[in-house]
Enzyme design. Structure first.
Site, PDB file in Angstrom:
ATOM      1  N   ARG A  20      -3.719  32.620  38.035  1.00 56.33           N
ATOM      2  CA  ARG A  20      -3.393  31.555  38.993  1.00 56.33           C
ATOM      3  C   ARG A  20      -2.011  31.740  39.624  1.00 56.33           C
ATOM      4  O   ARG A  20      -1.881  31.640  40.843  1.00 56.33           O
ATOM      5  CB  ARG A  20      -3.564  30.185  38.328  1.00 56.33           C
ATOM      6  CG  ARG A  20      -5.047  29.844  38.105  1.00 56.33           C
ATOM      7  CD  ARG A  20      -5.216  28.565  37.326  1.00 56.33           C
ATOM      8  NE  ARG A  20      -4.501  28.636  36.062  1.00 56.33           N
ATOM      9  CZ  ARG A  20      -4.250  27.583  35.293  1.00 56.33           C
ATOM     10  NH1 ARG A  20      -4.618  26.373  35.685  1.00 56.33           N
ATOM     11  NH2 ARG A  20      -3.627  27.736  34.154  1.00 56.33           N
ATOM     12  N   ASN A  38      -8.583  26.876  37.304  1.00 56.73           N
ATOM     13  CA  ASN A  38      -9.491  27.418  36.290  1.00 56.73           C
ATOM     14  C   ASN A  38     -10.695  26.510  36.226  1.00 56.73           C
ATOM     15  O   ASN A  38     -10.542  25.289  36.202  1.00 56.73           O
ATOM     16  CB  ASN A  38      -8.834  27.387  34.901  1.00 56.73           C
ATOM     17  CG  ASN A  38      -7.881  28.545  34.695  1.00 56.73           C
ATOM     18  OD1 ASN A  38      -7.851  29.487  35.475  1.00 56.73           O
ATOM     19  ND2 ASN A  38      -7.104  28.467  33.623  1.00 56.73           N
TER      20      ASN A  38
END
Ligand SMILES: [Zn+2]
Ligand SMILES: [Zn+2]
Ligand SMILES: [Zn+2]
Length: 757
Positions: A20, A38
């Site tokens: 990320r 996620n």
């Protein structure tokens, strides 16, 4: 120009590996807007921007992903513009499908190592330093999605500095779940063998521990996946003491060196071996000893190889100076699982260790060090565990969810989900309650981590294995898989073969459907079924399992058969010079067929040869006689002695008695043992090749799969491969799972899964 918007779903090992922040930084670079999150399948991204910016972003996202990310699928779809003002990292979305993959544990990265050794850094000498690119993963997770609350770090609340790093998308520790520092995180402590903290002027426990080790003491060290037992590898007395305290233990110890340079003072290291040693998994790599080898003799006695590894936790880096080499062997008594819980470790290991270097971060899942050797310029696993588990083996096609419970020795189990198979960490020999308990717990844990509910259970055909009995308690349809078919299917699964192949399964013993003990098998197999096309001829095992522990039992019966009562006069045969007590009873029992099962196990041929040649009459661990016979051969190519092949009931039968007779005759003519051990290996390779060619000609099959514990013998393996390759056959070896029973569950899973599709 009109802006466009795309939705991206990425699956694979993409959580807990810095994906990320990577996407965030990439979005800043391209000036695109949207979000990353996620989800239970992996990572999900929505971005919008100009056509050029989006295509640049998407291309870099897949091609420049973080070093630990393993992308399985990468799906891009057009979507509606969202009118976002910036790019954000959104909170994880918990949903019920939970198919994201948990990362294996990762050795300390170079950035963290620099900070660890930098006196100006706030984590200077902090033994739990980690970031999104490194640190514990699998061993600390108790549930998914992978979040701090689902790990054994949950009880440590981050200090403001750590929290700020954790919340900052531009920081290397953004959402690094085990993030910690000396202010807020776990700590190490040095205890004596009663579990009391050691009183010392010296504050630094690593300096204290180093002093004890330098004084010859045995240290138990808590690491990532369990405890190690450590001594200075240059200290002959300490190494001998450790060996003596670890009862019934003849196996070589693994060692850890403080640097690659230190390893190179002892061993020869090829470029691929160096790559493995320094990889994120940091396995034990079996290396050839070099000319400068100077470690204590009792570490790997009489062995040209030694298992070496490099530090993989910050604590290791603090303990070992660059020139240091320490024995770092699994913290267990023989035959028991590696210790990983603190009280348990002290009570179980205090007869071995003088001091305990412990810490207060729990290990949720134990994981032994992995062991690998470079064979034909590729990795060949002897044990696949820490650093690799729970990474998947990708399959050729999707299977229904299967739990394969594995075998008895070197047990691992396997779960399938979609097109992937997940082999467990090394469990050990399922022969006692502690191991069995850790096995049952590990199965339940892996099912939770993978969110798999099996529909089918696969087990070995052997009714007495604890794993088979466990399978029967589950209450699901059970598929009993023949042991050697499972071995061959495991190789096929790794190479995406569906068959048919000719499978050479050379093994100790595995249960045959006819009730005899198989283990020198030539199977014509596909991924569902097999036919026994040939096998080694049977040898009687007087006393059953006792004959496996005492190879002389098989050998005396053979001598009696070769020479009659007169065999005791053949004094040139080392076994005859030194007949163990009770040999008359053993022969009598075998002749009356009392408790004397028949075995076609290739391992038993090695045992018999080792006993005849006086190399090993009784063993202390599985495969010991075969290992010592291989050592005696010193990798030499020997002569091909004559053997017998005949067809019986449509199966080729390979008779090795003429070979044993020739070995005995050579001994009586004064031949040395070493060259005869080499003859044995070369003859077995030639005979195996001969058998394979007969089956290949009859069936037209040219794909050959090699598996079974005997193929850990590299002398045999390389000669078999060399001979078969000359005949233009296509050979397949294990490259992901071990050839021993540690790979069995993969084959069981695939056979049962294919049969239930
Ligand atoms: Zn790091
Ligand atoms: Zn902190
Ligand atoms: Zn086996």
């Amino acid at each position: 120009m009109m802006d466009i918007a795309v939705h991206i779903q990425i699956t694979g090992i993409v959580q807990g590996v810095g994906f990320r922040p990577f996407a965030y930084n990439l979005a800043q670079r391209y000036g695109v807007k949207g979000w990353v999150s996620n989800n239970a399948s992996g990572v999900e991204i929505e971005v919008e921007g100009s056509q050029a910016a989006i295509s640049g972003f998407v291309a870099d996202l897949s091609s420049q992903s973080p070093p630990l990310a393993v992308i399985d699928t990468f799906t891009v779809k057009d979507c509606q513009l969202g009118g976002y003002a910036d790019f954000r990292i959104m909170a994880s979305v918990a949903d019920t499908t939970k198919t994201a993959l948990v990362s294996p544990d990762v050795a300390t990265c170079s950035h963290c190592r620099e900070e660890l050794l930098n006196p100006a850094d706030r984590r200077y000498r902090y033994p739990f330093i980690n970031c999104t690119n490194c640190g514990p993963r699998f061993t600390i997770i108790n549930d998914i999605p992978y979040d701090r609350q689902a790990t054994t770090m949950a009880e440590f609340t981050m200090c403001p500095d750590c929290q700020a790093e954790y919340d900052n998308p531009a920081n290397r520790r953004f959402h690094a779940q085990p993030n910690a520092c000396p202010v807020c995180g776990p700590a190490y402590q040095l205890l004596d063998k009663e579990g009391r903290p050691v009183d010392s002027q010296e504050d630094d426990v690593f300096i204290q521990a180093r002093k004890q080790l330098a004084a010859g003491r045995v240290l138990a060290i808590k690491g990532i996946g369990g405890y190690h037992l450590a001594v200075n590898a240059f200290d002959h007395a300490a190494a001998a003491r450790l060996r003596q305290r670890k009862v019934r233990e003849d196996k070589p110890f693994a060692v850890m060196a403080g640097s690659l340079a230190a390893i190179k003072t002892q061993c020869l290291v090829s470029p691929l071996e160096e790559q493995l040693l320094t990889s994120a998994a940091k396995p034990i790599v079996l290396l050839n000893k070099g000319e400068g080898y100077s470690l204590a003799e009792s570490i790997a006695p009489a062995n040209p190889c030694i298992g070496m590894m490099l530090p993989y936790t910050p604590a290791h880096t603090l303990l070992l100076a660059p020139a240091d080499i320490w024995v770092m062997t699994s913290g267990n008594l023989s035959d028991e699982p590696i210790a990983y819980q603190d009280n348990d470790a002290i009570s179980r290991l205090n007869t071995i260790a003088d001091y305990f270097l412990v810490h207060n971060r729990d290990i949720y899942c134990r994981a032994d060090d992995s062991v690998v050797k470079v064979v034909f310029n590729k990795p060949y696993f002897f044990r696949r565990s820490r650093g690799y588990v729970p990474g998947p083996v990708n399959l050729v096609r999707e299977l229904p969810p299967v739990l394969a419970v594995g075998g008895e020795l070197k047990n691992t189990f396997c779960l399938t989900r979609g097109k992937q198979a997940f082999l467990s960490a090394h469990i050990g020999d399922l022969e006692n309650m502690p191991t069995y308990q850790s096995y049952v717990e590990a199965i339940e844990h892996m099912q939770k981590l993978l969110a798999v509910t099996p529909m089918v259970v696969a087990c070995d055909l052997h009714p007495e294995y604890l794993s088979t009995k466990y399978a029967q308690t589950i209450g699901l349809p059970t598929v009993a898989v023949q042991h050697h078919h499972a071995h061959i299917a495991a190789v096929m699964a790794e190479h995406h073969l569906t068959g048919p192949v000719i499978g050479l399964a050379f093994d100790g013993t595995g249960y045959g459907p006819d009730g005899t003990l198989w283990g020198g098998e030539f199977l014509v197999a596909d991924i569902r079924e097999y036919r026994r096309a040939g096998h080694l001829s049977y040898l009687p095992l007087p006393g059953g399992a006792q004959a496996v522990r005492q190879p002389w039992r098989i050998a005396v019966c053979l001598l009696k058969e070769l020479y009659g009562e007169d065999f005791i006069n053949h004094q040139a045969i080392p076994l005859v010079q030194d007949l163990p007590a009770g040999w008359e009873l053993v022969i009598a029992a075998a002749e009356k067929k009392i408790n004397t099962p028949l075995s076609s196990g290739a391992g038993r041929l090695f045992d018999t040869a080792a006993a005849l040649l006086g190399i090993r009459q009784s063993i202390n661990y599985e495969g010991q006689a075969a290992i010592e016979l291989e050592l005696a051969a010193q990798g030499a190519v020997g002569r091909v002695l004559s053997y017998g092949i005949k067809e019986v009931d449509g199966k080729w039968n390979l008779d090795f008695k003429p070979v044993f007779a020739a070995l005995c005759q050579a001994l009586q003519q004064g031949s040395a043992v070493g060259p005869l051990a080499a003859d044995f290996h070369t003859t077995l390779a030639a005979a195996a090749c001969d058998m394979t060619l007969k089956i290949s000609r009859a069936t037209g099959i040219r794909d050959i799969a090699l598996s079974g514990g005997v193929f850990q013998n590299i002398t045999l393996l390389s000669q078999v491969v060399g001979m078969l390759t000359q005949h233009k056959l296509q050979l397949y070896l294990h490259r992901q799972a071990p050839p021993n029973d540690g790979g069995l569950a993969l084959g069981q899973a695939v056979i049962a899964g294919e049969g239930s599709r």
